[in-house]
Design an enzyme around this catalytic site. Structure first.
Site, short mmCIF file in Angstrom:
data_model
loop_
_atom_site.label_atom_id
_atom_site.label_comp_id
_atom_site.label_asym_id
_atom_site.label_seq_id
_atom_site.Cartn_x
_atom_site.Cartn_y
_atom_site.Cartn_z
N ARG A 296 1.44 6.30 7.94
CA ARG A 296 0.97 6.32 6.57
C ARG A 296 -0.55 6.33 6.56
NH1 ARG A 296 2.86 5.24 1.96
NH2 ARG A 296 1.82 7.23 1.75
N TYR B 28 -0.84 2.77 9.17
CA TYR B 28 0.18 2.08 9.97
C TYR B 28 1.35 3.02 10.25
CZ TYR B 28 2.24 1.38 5.29
OH TYR B 28 2.73 1.55 4.02
N HIS C 65 -3.94 3.52 2.08
CA HIS C 65 -3.59 3.68 0.66
C HIS C 65 -3.52 2.32 -0.01
CE1 HIS C 65 0.30 3.05 2.67
NE2 HIS C 65 0.71 2.52 1.53
N HIS D 30 -1.40 0.57 -3.33
CA HIS D 30 -0.36 0.70 -4.35
C HIS D 30 -0.89 0.17 -5.68
CE1 HIS D 30 2.91 1.33 -1.34
NE2 HIS D 30 2.12 0.58 -0.58
N TYR E 185 0.89 -5.58 6.28
CA TYR E 185 1.15 -6.27 5.02
C TYR E 185 1.49 -7.73 5.27
CZ TYR E 185 1.55 -1.77 2.59
OH TYR E 185 1.30 -0.53 2.06
#
Length: 245
Positions: A160, A150, A163, A165, A111
């Site tokens: 995870r 990640y 995906h 959000h 991120y």
């Protein structure tokens, strides 16, 4: 569960459909889960009439995460994808004018955030967020790159799955929805403690976007279809937000 709307015009949520706020395998829920049962209040006028968003508030590249951070000459790195679908209400009616915002990791699973701790490299051409407003038929579309999986400090070897959000504002705050979308065929979905908190396989599958080959862009991008339902029994799930607001 009644099929009739509540007095404010909104179908009641089926709180048993959503995951419990406390799921010990998902460790952060132990501290953040409420200690008391939630209280239910009738919706207020403000919750039933706002917010209001218009297409004029969006820029031309807001829904194009491949280009909206560094410009058309500096595209983001990674496999290109299109995410599209419709925003619907409990009765399968389209919800036009809904603001859909997304944020995600880059193709390496990192991120763009000052508190990010994963060692994967930043993509200098990828910001990781975008927004669109649903059309008259409830449809929406984003262009982006496939986010990478990640590791996260829940357990010694927890990862995870890929995906995206999503945050959705419908015509009223009473329809507020925040959730995550997964990708068909990802084996990490079934190993994730966050996903494991969801009470049924059908509920999990409602968060998995299938491949939509008919919407692929030849020699450019794969497509995934993800419909979103606001409110009611068939509402798209919140993750560990049993209160549903």
């Amino acid at each position: 569960m009644t099929d009739a709307p509540e007095p404010g015009g909104y179908f009641p949520r089926d709180r048993g459909w959503h995951p419990p706020a406390l799921s010990p395998a998902y460790k952060t829920t132990v501290k953040r889960a409420p200690s008391f049962a939630p209280l239910s209040f009738p919706t207020s006028l403000g919750e039933e009439t706002g917010p209001v968003f218009g297409h004029e508030t969006l820029g031309p590249l807001d829904g194009d995460l491949i280009h909206n951070f560094a410009g058309l000459e500096n595209p983001a790195i990674g496999p290109r994808i299109v995410v599209h679908g419709r925003v619907l209400d409990e009765s399968a009616r389209p919800v036009p004018g809904a603001l859909i915002e997304i944020w995600q990791a880059n193709a390496g699973g990192r991120y763009r955030h000052r508190n990010e701790s994963y060692l994967a490299p930043l993509d200098p051409h990828f910001g990781g967020c975008g927004r669109v407003v649903s059309r008259e038929d409830g449809s929406y579309e984003f262009r982006t790159v496939m986010p990478g999986p990640y590791p996260w400090p829940n357990g010694m070897n927890d990862w995870r799955p890929a995906h995206i959000h999503l945050s959705i504002f419908g015509p009223a705050f009473a329809q507020r929805l925040v959730t995550q979308m997964y990708f068909e065929g990802d084996p990490l979905i079934w190993l994730c403690p966050i996903v494991g908190a969801i009470p049924s396989r059908a509920a999990i599958e409602s968060l998995i976007a299938p491949v939509d080959s008919a919407r692929n862009i030849p020699m450019d991008a794969r497509a995934y279809k993800f419909d979103i339902v606001l409110r009611g029994r068939r509402q798209t799930m919140f993750e560990n937000r049993k209160e549903g607001m």
